[in-house]
Scaffold this active site. Sequence first.
Site, short mmCIF file in Angstrom:
data_model
loop_
_atom_site.label_atom_id
_atom_site.label_comp_id
_atom_site.label_asym_id
_atom_site.label_seq_id
_atom_site.Cartn_x
_atom_site.Cartn_y
_atom_site.Cartn_z
N HIS A 28 29.13 32.94 35.75
CA HIS A 28 30.46 32.99 36.28
C HIS A 28 31.53 31.94 35.77
O HIS A 28 32.49 32.36 35.51
CB HIS A 28 30.63 32.93 37.97
CG HIS A 28 31.78 33.65 38.49
ND1 HIS A 28 31.87 34.17 39.88
CD2 HIS A 28 33.12 33.81 37.99
CE1 HIS A 28 33.11 34.57 40.07
NE2 HIS A 28 33.61 34.35 38.84
N LEU B 12 48.50 41.70 34.95
CA LEU B 12 49.07 40.61 35.65
C LEU B 12 49.65 40.85 37.14
O LEU B 12 50.77 40.50 37.62
CB LEU B 12 50.34 40.13 34.76
CG LEU B 12 50.06 39.76 33.42
CD1 LEU B 12 51.41 39.38 32.64
CD2 LEU B 12 49.27 38.44 33.33
N TYR C 291 32.36 36.56 45.93
CA TYR C 291 33.40 37.13 46.16
C TYR C 291 33.38 37.75 47.85
O TYR C 291 32.38 38.16 48.60
CB TYR C 291 33.52 38.69 45.53
CG TYR C 291 33.99 38.29 44.10
CD1 TYR C 291 34.54 37.17 43.50
CD2 TYR C 291 33.70 39.39 43.17
CE1 TYR C 291 34.91 37.09 42.22
CE2 TYR C 291 34.11 39.27 41.62
CZ TYR C 291 34.80 38.21 41.39
OH TYR C 291 35.03 37.92 39.91
N GLN D 188 33.47 37.56 29.43
CA GLN D 188 34.33 37.97 30.56
C GLN D 188 35.48 36.96 30.55
O GLN D 188 35.26 35.76 30.83
CB GLN D 188 33.70 38.41 31.82
CG GLN D 188 34.92 39.12 32.92
CD GLN D 188 34.33 39.39 34.27
OE1 GLN D 188 35.02 39.21 35.15
NE2 GLN D 188 33.11 39.92 33.98
#
Length: 315
Positions: free
Chosen positions: A128, A229, A47, A184
């Site tokens: 990830h 969203l 990130y 996740q």
Amino acid sequence: MTDDMTISSLVLGTMMFGTRIDEDTSYALLDRFVERGGVWLDTADCYAYWASRSGHGGDSESVLGRWLAARPGVRDRVKIATKVGAEPRWPGAPAWQHDGLSRRAVRDAFEGSLSRLGVDRVDMLWLHKEDRTVPIEETVDALAELTADGSVARVGASNHPAWRVERARAHARSSGAVPIDALQQSATFLRPRPGTRPNAMHAFGVLDDELSDYATSHGLEVWAYTPLLEGAYDNPDKTVPDIFEHPGSSARLDVLTKVAGEVGVQKGQVVLAWLVAHGIRPMLGGSKLDQLDAALDGVRLTLSPDQLARLDAPL
């Protein structure tokens, strides 16, 4: 439901800290989150490479590390989750040229994360995205080394199909290692059309029925990214993504609007409360304090049995 889920179910996503969100704003969000009882902070070694000047990740973890250093004692009040496997090998590298999940890649990436965070352990290490160039058993063995030495407390899988999660868990159990105990995925109140996905990078990024059933059956915790969203439920300037445009969404939006009116809150807050009622931990990646406050209020809402039944009813 875990104890920290009971205390504070919301995860603060820090993906854009240090890039699109400046350091002062990042600190303000982190401080407010902790002040209001927030526990989990989520980041990743990659990130946010697509928004950084270098074309590499690390900015988010570095901001978190500086914040932790500037707030003595706060490390004992928060839990840190980071991810490995999606850092590009060079700026602009395609998705198939990211670091991946080999033993060496996992170890090297995690060492970099610890250095940037300025810590000697993390509370959750996520894979990830899946890497089919590497046997999942090799990845599990790499994770086992990190849990064995105490630098990782829990391991989770993000953007993985159910069968690879099961294979990873089976190998961990057979070798006496700490198994994956969390997923996740992208999840929200609306459901995407079959065959579509919200993130083109991750073929298995949606919390589908199979993953949901697997998590429930085996007691895995579920974290939901992009639950709001990007504000489309309440911001008239935002539109619901095309993948959610189908007849079932109209029915679900209608009942969502009615329930929000009954409770006197935003539709997005009802979405967060609905996720928590189903044992799902929502993640917020907002950039404003009022967004964070609204989300923290939302996860603490209690919907009535009737309201939950009506929200669950539409197809």
